[in-house]
Design a protein around this motif. Sequence first.
Motif, PDB file in Angstrom:
ATOM      1  N   GLY A 119      44.787  10.188  62.710  1.00  0.00           N
ATOM      2  CA  GLY A 119      44.551  11.605  62.464  1.00  0.00           C
ATOM      3  C   GLY A 119      45.849  12.264  62.045  1.00  0.00           C
ATOM      4  O   GLY A 119      46.864  11.601  61.804  1.00  0.00           O
ATOM      5  N   SER A 120      45.834  13.573  61.955  1.00  0.00           N
ATOM      6  CA  SER A 120      47.049  14.303  61.603  1.00  0.00           C
ATOM      7  C   SER A 120      46.992  15.682  62.251  1.00  0.00           C
ATOM      8  O   SER A 120      45.953  16.123  62.720  1.00  0.00           O
ATOM      9  N   CYS A 121      48.147  16.330  62.275  1.00  0.00           N
ATOM     10  CA  CYS A 121      48.203  17.686  62.823  1.00  0.00           C
ATOM     11  C   CYS A 121      49.189  18.515  62.007  1.00  0.00           C
ATOM     12  O   CYS A 121      50.101  17.969  61.376  1.00  0.00           O
ATOM     13  N   ALA A 122      48.982  19.812  62.019  1.00  0.00           N
ATOM     14  CA  ALA A 122      49.880  20.721  61.323  1.00  0.00           C
ATOM     15  C   ALA A 122      51.144  20.899  62.146  1.00  0.00           C
ATOM     16  O   ALA A 122      51.095  20.971  63.374  1.00  0.00           O
ATOM     17  N   HIS A 123      52.274  20.974  61.478  1.00  0.00           N
ATOM     18  CA  HIS A 123      53.539  21.212  62.173  1.00  0.00           C
ATOM     19  C   HIS A 123      53.514  22.636  62.727  1.00  0.00           C
ATOM     20  O   HIS A 123      53.097  23.567  62.046  1.00  0.00           O
ATOM     21  N   PRO A 124      53.958  22.833  63.967  1.00  0.00           N
ATOM     22  CA  PRO A 124      53.847  24.159  64.577  1.00  0.00           C
ATOM     23  C   PRO A 124      54.757  25.237  64.000  1.00  0.00           C
ATOM     24  O   PRO A 124      54.476  26.420  64.141  1.00  0.00           O
ATOM     25  N   THR A 125      55.844  24.843  63.327  1.00  0.00           N
ATOM     26  CA  THR A 125      56.766  25.867  62.823  1.00  0.00           C
ATOM     27  C   THR A 125      57.080  25.742  61.337  1.00  0.00           C
ATOM     28  O   THR A 125      57.738  26.620  60.787  1.00  0.00           O
ATOM     29  N   ILE A 126      56.650  24.674  60.689  1.00  0.00           N
ATOM     30  CA  ILE A 126      56.911  24.494  59.261  1.00  0.00           C
ATOM     31  C   ILE A 126      55.580  24.557  58.518  1.00  0.00           C
ATOM     32  O   ILE A 126      54.814  23.583  58.539  1.00  0.00           O
ATOM     33  N   PRO A 127      55.272  25.688  57.888  1.00  0.00           N
ATOM     34  CA  PRO A 127      53.986  25.833  57.191  1.00  0.00           C
ATOM     35  C   PRO A 127      53.800  24.754  56.119  1.00  0.00           C
ATOM     36  O   PRO A 127      54.722  24.423  55.382  1.00  0.00           O
ATOM     37  N   GLY A 128      52.608  24.180  56.084  1.00  0.00           N
ATOM     38  CA  GLY A 128      52.281  23.185  55.073  1.00  0.00           C
ATOM     39  C   GLY A 128      52.693  21.770  55.417  1.00  0.00           C
ATOM     40  O   GLY A 128      52.300  20.823  54.740  1.00  0.00           O
ATOM     41  N   ARG A 129      53.477  21.589  56.468  1.00  0.00           N
ATOM     42  CA  ARG A 129      53.890  20.232  56.831  1.00  0.00           C
ATOM     43  C   ARG A 129      52.839  19.626  57.753  1.00  0.00           C
ATOM     44  O   ARG A 129      52.450  20.233  58.750  1.00  0.00           O
ATOM     45  N   VAL A 130      52.414  18.425  57.416  1.00  0.00           N
ATOM     46  CA  VAL A 130      51.416  17.711  58.208  1.00  0.00           C
ATOM     47  C   VAL A 130      52.062  16.449  58.768  1.00  0.00           C
ATOM     48  O   VAL A 130      52.783  15.741  58.059  1.00  0.00           O
ATOM     49  N   SER A 131      51.830  16.183  60.038  1.00  0.00           N
ATOM     50  CA  SER A 131      52.402  15.007  60.688  1.00  0.00           C
ATOM     51  C   SER A 131      51.287  14.053  61.100  1.00  0.00           C
ATOM     52  O   SER A 131      50.262  14.494  61.634  1.00  0.00           O
ATOM     53  N   PRO A 132      51.483  12.748  60.884  1.00  0.00           N
ATOM     54  CA  PRO A 132      50.455  11.786  61.278  1.00  0.00           C
ATOM     55  C   PRO A 132      50.447  11.579  62.792  1.00  0.00           C
ATOM     56  O   PRO A 132      51.472  11.711  63.449  1.00  0.00           O
ATOM     57  N   LEU A 133      49.287  11.264  63.336  1.00  0.00           N
ATOM     58  CA  LEU A 133      49.161  10.875  64.734  1.00  0.00           C
ATOM     59  C   LEU A 133      49.178   9.350  64.762  1.00  0.00           C
ATOM     60  O   LEU A 133      48.333   8.700  64.142  1.00  0.00           O
ATOM     61  N   LEU A 134      50.155   8.777  65.448  1.00  0.00           N
ATOM     62  CA  LEU A 134      50.362   7.336  65.411  1.00  0.00           C
ATOM     63  C   LEU A 134      50.335   6.738  66.811  1.00  0.00           C
ATOM     64  O   LEU A 134      50.863   7.341  67.756  1.00  0.00           O
ATOM     65  N   PRO A 135      49.765   5.555  66.963  1.00  0.00           N
ATOM     66  CA  PRO A 135      49.803   4.892  68.268  1.00  0.00           C
ATOM     67  C   PRO A 135      51.189   4.303  68.515  1.00  0.00           C
ATOM     68  O   PRO A 135      51.894   3.929  67.581  1.00  0.00           O
ATOM     69  N   ALA A 136      51.569   4.250  69.781  1.00  0.00           N
ATOM     70  CA  ALA A 136      52.846   3.641  70.146  1.00  0.00           C
ATOM     71  C   ALA A 136      52.712   3.039  71.534  1.00  0.00           C
ATOM     72  O   ALA A 136      52.176   3.678  72.444  1.00  0.00           O
ATOM     73  N   ASN A 137      53.189   1.830  71.702  1.00  0.00           N
ATOM     74  CA  ASN A 137      53.059   1.137  72.987  1.00  0.00           C
ATOM     75  C   ASN A 137      53.850   1.793  74.110  1.00  0.00           C
ATOM     76  O   ASN A 137      53.514   1.636  75.276  1.00  0.00           O
ATOM     77  N   HIS A 138      54.919   2.516  73.781  1.00  0.00           N
ATOM     78  CA  HIS A 138      55.753   3.116  74.819  1.00  0.00           C
ATOM     79  C   HIS A 138      55.197   4.441  75.339  1.00  0.00           C
ATOM     80  O   HIS A 138      55.738   5.010  76.280  1.00  0.00           O
ATOM     81  N   VAL A 139      54.110   4.932  74.763  1.00  0.00           N
ATOM     82  CA  VAL A 139      53.521   6.200  75.181  1.00  0.00           C
ATOM     83  C   VAL A 139      52.342   5.913  76.094  1.00  0.00           C
ATOM     84  O   VAL A 139      51.382   5.269  75.699  1.00  0.00           O
ATOM     85  N   THR A 140      52.442   6.371  77.342  1.00  0.00           N
ATOM     86  CA  THR A 140      51.371   6.137  78.309  1.00  0.00           C
ATOM     87  C   THR A 140      51.030   7.436  79.023  1.00  0.00           C
ATOM     88  O   THR A 140      51.768   8.417  78.949  1.00  0.00           O
ATOM     89  N   MET A 141      49.927   7.428  79.738  1.00  0.00           N
ATOM     90  CA  MET A 141      49.529   8.606  80.509  1.00  0.00           C
ATOM     91  C   MET A 141      50.194   8.620  81.880  1.00  0.00           C
ATOM     92  O   MET A 141      50.007   9.553  82.646  1.00  0.00           O
TER      93      MET A 141
END
Length: 178
Positions: A9-31
């Motif tokens: 997926g992707s999300c809009a950057h919170p402070t840079i209009p028009g910039r879109v960032s991808p949502l990427l999986p990463a093994n080091h990110v856990t709940m």
Amino acid sequence: SPGVDLADGSCAHPTIPGRVSPLLPANHVTMAKGTGLVHTAPAHGMEDYSVASHHQLPTDCLVDESGFFTEAAGPELQNKNVLEEGNEAVIQMLHAAGSLLKEEKYVHSYPYDWRTKKPMIIRASKQWFVNTASMKATAQEVLKKVKVIPTSAVNRMLEMLDRRTFWCISRQRCWGVP
């Protein structure tokens, strides 16, 4: 919904209009420590750098050697210390954009400089990277000629050199830094 459902997926950057960032999986990110969702700063940590490299993302560094935002960070942040007024400026930018959901104090586990007792920011710098068998062989031959105390350490160092996949030739470390 599991975090894996957000991958690709992707999300809009919170402070840079028009910039879109991808949502990427990463093994080091856990709940285990929060939501399991984090921002990625490829120029400021090995895990983030690995994820960015895998997905061919840029690893631009917006922080200079002294810990201040560079011109590339934008006029609202330029010349502000990242851990001091720069942090507060980012919070104000998020407020202004209506993108701040919650704010709370958090003690981050930064590495600390053993001399000044101040937090250090890990940041990427331009290096020469070499990935060749000849470099590895040369390094191993040279190491065999070095007098190492204790002598048992030589084999451990040779094994480490053999496992190394990339080489960084650098003169950036300060004297006295462990």
